[in-house]
Design a protein around this motif. Structure first.
Motif, PDB file in Angstrom:
ATOM      1  N   GLN A 163       0.827  -1.208   0.000  1.00 41.01           N
ATOM      2  CA  GLN A 163       0.000   0.000   0.000  1.00 41.01           C
ATOM      3  C   GLN A 163       0.855   1.249   0.000  1.00 41.01           C
ATOM      4  O   GLN A 163       0.563   2.227  -0.700  1.00 41.01           O
ATOM      5  CB  GLN A 163      -0.927  -0.019   1.213  1.00 41.01           C
ATOM      6  CG  GLN A 163      -2.024  -1.067   1.132  1.00 41.01           C
ATOM      7  CD  GLN A 163      -2.800  -1.218   2.420  1.00 41.01           C
ATOM      8  OE1 GLN A 163      -2.249  -1.053   3.514  1.00 41.01           O
ATOM      9  NE2 GLN A 163      -4.087  -1.536   2.308  1.00 41.01           N
ATOM     10  N   GLU A 164       1.923   1.229   0.779  1.00 40.33           N
ATOM     11  CA  GLU A 164       2.823   2.388   0.814  1.00 40.33           C
ATOM     12  C   GLU A 164       3.542   2.559  -0.519  1.00 40.33           C
ATOM     13  O   GLU A 164       3.735   3.683  -0.993  1.00 40.33           O
ATOM     14  CB  GLU A 164       3.840   2.213   1.937  1.00 40.33           C
ATOM     15  CG  GLU A 164       4.798   3.388   2.077  1.00 40.33           C
ATOM     16  CD  GLU A 164       5.757   3.235   3.235  1.00 40.33           C
ATOM     17  OE1 GLU A 164       6.606   4.138   3.410  1.00 40.33           O
ATOM     18  OE2 GLU A 164       5.683   2.216   3.960  1.00 40.33           O
ATOM     19  N   ARG A 165       3.902   1.470  -1.136  1.00 39.60           N
ATOM     20  CA  ARG A 165       4.642   1.530  -2.408  1.00 39.60           C
ATOM     21  C   ARG A 165       3.810   2.145  -3.522  1.00 39.60           C
ATOM     22  O   ARG A 165       4.298   2.979  -4.286  1.00 39.60           O
ATOM     23  CB  ARG A 165       5.084   0.122  -2.805  1.00 39.60           C
ATOM     24  CG  ARG A 165       5.780   0.058  -4.157  1.00 39.60           C
ATOM     25  CD  ARG A 165       6.272  -1.351  -4.458  1.00 39.60           C
ATOM     26  NE  ARG A 165       6.962  -1.415  -5.740  1.00 39.60           N
ATOM     27  CZ  ARG A 165       7.524  -2.521  -6.229  1.00 39.60           C
ATOM     28  NH1 ARG A 165       7.499  -3.643  -5.515  1.00 39.60           N
ATOM     29  NH2 ARG A 165       8.125  -2.495  -7.415  1.00 39.60           N
ATOM     30  N   PHE A 166       2.531   1.769  -3.605  1.00 40.38           N
ATOM     31  CA  PHE A 166       1.717   2.196  -4.741  1.00 40.38           C
ATOM     32  C   PHE A 166       0.766   3.340  -4.420  1.00 40.38           C
ATOM     33  O   PHE A 166       0.266   3.986  -5.340  1.00 40.38           O
ATOM     34  CB  PHE A 166       0.934   0.995  -5.293  1.00 40.38           C
ATOM     35  CG  PHE A 166       1.814  -0.087  -5.843  1.00 40.38           C
ATOM     36  CD1 PHE A 166       2.513   0.097  -7.030  1.00 40.38           C
ATOM     37  CD2 PHE A 166       1.979  -1.286  -5.163  1.00 40.38           C
ATOM     38  CE1 PHE A 166       3.341  -0.895  -7.538  1.00 40.38           C
ATOM     39  CE2 PHE A 166       2.797  -2.286  -5.657  1.00 40.38           C
ATOM     40  CZ  PHE A 166       3.485  -2.088  -6.847  1.00 40.38           C
ATOM     41  N   GLY A 167       0.526   3.606  -3.140  1.00 44.10           N
ATOM     42  CA  GLY A 167      -0.371   4.699  -2.786  1.00 44.10           C
ATOM     43  C   GLY A 167      -1.710   4.570  -3.476  1.00 44.10           C
ATOM     44  O   GLY A 167      -2.328   3.504  -3.480  1.00 44.10           O
ATOM     45  N   ASP A 168      -2.137   5.647  -4.100  1.00 48.61           N
ATOM     46  CA  ASP A 168      -3.388   5.647  -4.850  1.00 48.61           C
ATOM     47  C   ASP A 168      -3.167   5.460  -6.343  1.00 48.61           C
ATOM     48  O   ASP A 168      -4.102   5.590  -7.136  1.00 48.61           O
ATOM     49  CB  ASP A 168      -4.143   6.959  -4.603  1.00 48.61           C
ATOM     50  CG  ASP A 168      -4.566   7.123  -3.153  1.00 48.61           C
ATOM     51  OD1 ASP A 168      -4.860   6.090  -2.516  1.00 48.61           O
ATOM     52  OD2 ASP A 168      -4.582   8.266  -2.669  1.00 48.61           O
ATOM     53  N   GLY A 169      -1.943   5.175  -6.733  1.00 47.35           N
ATOM     54  CA  GLY A 169      -1.620   5.056  -8.146  1.00 47.35           C
ATOM     55  C   GLY A 169      -1.933   3.685  -8.710  1.00 47.35           C
ATOM     56  O   GLY A 169      -2.384   2.783  -7.997  1.00 47.35           O
ATOM     57  N   PRO A 170      -1.704   3.507 -10.007  1.00 50.07           N
ATOM     58  CA  PRO A 170      -1.956   2.210 -10.648  1.00 50.07           C
ATOM     59  C   PRO A 170      -1.009   1.141 -10.109  1.00 50.07           C
ATOM     60  O   PRO A 170       0.115   1.436  -9.685  1.00 50.07           O
ATOM     61  CB  PRO A 170      -1.713   2.497 -12.131  1.00 50.07           C
ATOM     62  CG  PRO A 170      -0.802   3.674 -12.139  1.00 50.07           C
ATOM     63  CD  PRO A 170      -1.176   4.502 -10.941  1.00 50.07           C
ATOM     64  N   ILE A 171      -1.470  -0.093 -10.145  1.00 49.06           N
ATOM     65  CA  ILE A 171      -0.674  -1.224  -9.652  1.00 49.06           C
ATOM     66  C   ILE A 171      -0.392  -2.154 -10.829  1.00 49.06           C
ATOM     67  O   ILE A 171      -1.324  -2.759 -11.378  1.00 49.06           O
ATOM     68  CB  ILE A 171      -1.422  -1.986  -8.547  1.00 49.06           C
ATOM     69  CG1 ILE A 171      -1.794  -1.029  -7.405  1.00 49.06           C
ATOM     70  CG2 ILE A 171      -0.562  -3.135  -8.019  1.00 49.06           C
ATOM     71  CD1 ILE A 171      -2.653  -1.672  -6.332  1.00 49.06           C
TER      72      ILE A 171
END
Length: 218
Positions: A163-171
């Motif tokens: 969750q910290e790595r991708f935040g609200d961005g695309p995965i």
């Protein structure tokens, strides 16, 4: 009540009375026959009709099995997705032979498949991964599937890190995650009948790429 689903017991009685699988009624190819049975399992409201038991083995022949969800099927075969570094992923990489079982017990039917597994294209994996819920996408990054963990906290820590790595961005799809296509060599359709004298008709791939149909003793 109107619209209420039939109970598993009533479905069993119905199929026991009229259940039969005869050569004259079999579809011309395994895919058409599978589609007919799969659609009927869906329409009858069976739980997880796309659940299948996937069996693999190590190069030394030690077997393992687990339940996985079928995500696609077509004339090529049957597709599911997993962590390539999981137990099943590692075993299929080392020994690509696999078997599948669709256990539709309430309607006394099974479909049994044997074949060779191969990885689907990266484009196919990425297209499917993009369709997954965000939580499932994070889970693919968070879990080192089949690895030994000290406790549940390790799972939660992996999720928090993703969750910290991708935040609200695309995965994006992880490089260690993707699809397997099981290319069938045999596809058996098993229909339960009374006195355990079941019907078993099996499509078998022949040397020239065509298919033959065999009846197996129950």
């Amino acid at each position: 009540m109107t619209g209420e689903r039939p109970s598993p017991a009533s479905m069993r009685r119905d199929y026991t009375e009229r259940g039969a699988l005869l050569e004259a009624e079999l579809a011309a190819d395994w895919r058409t026959q599978f589609a007919a049975w799969f659609d009927e399992a869906v329409e009858l409201g069976l739980p997880e009709p796309n659940a299948m038991i996937v069996s693999t083995a190590t190069p030394e022949g030690r077997p393992s099995a687990r339940t996985v969800l079928l995500k696609e099927y077509d004339e090529r075969g049957f597709v599911f997705f997993t962590n390539y570094e999981s137990r099943k992923g590692s075993e299929l990489t080392a020994n690509p032979y696999a078997s599948l079982v669709f256990p539709w017990f309430p309607i006394q039917r099974q479909v049994l498949v044997t074949g060779v597994a191969e990885r689907v294209s990266r484009a196919e994996t990425e297209a499917y991964f993009a369709s997954r819920p965000r939580g499932s996408q994070l889970g693919a990054w968070a879990s080192p599937q089949s690895s030994v963990l000290p406790d549940r906290a390790a799972v939660e820590a992996g999720l928090a890190a993703a969750q910290e790595r991708f935040g609200d961005g695309p995965i994006p799809a992880p490089g260690h995650w993707g699809g397997f296509l099981v290319v069938p060599e045999t596809v058996e359709f098993w229909q339960g009948r009374s006195s355990r004298l079941h019907d078993r008709l099996r499509f078998v791939r022949t040397g020239n790429g065509s298919w033959a149909v065999e009846r197996l003793a129950p």
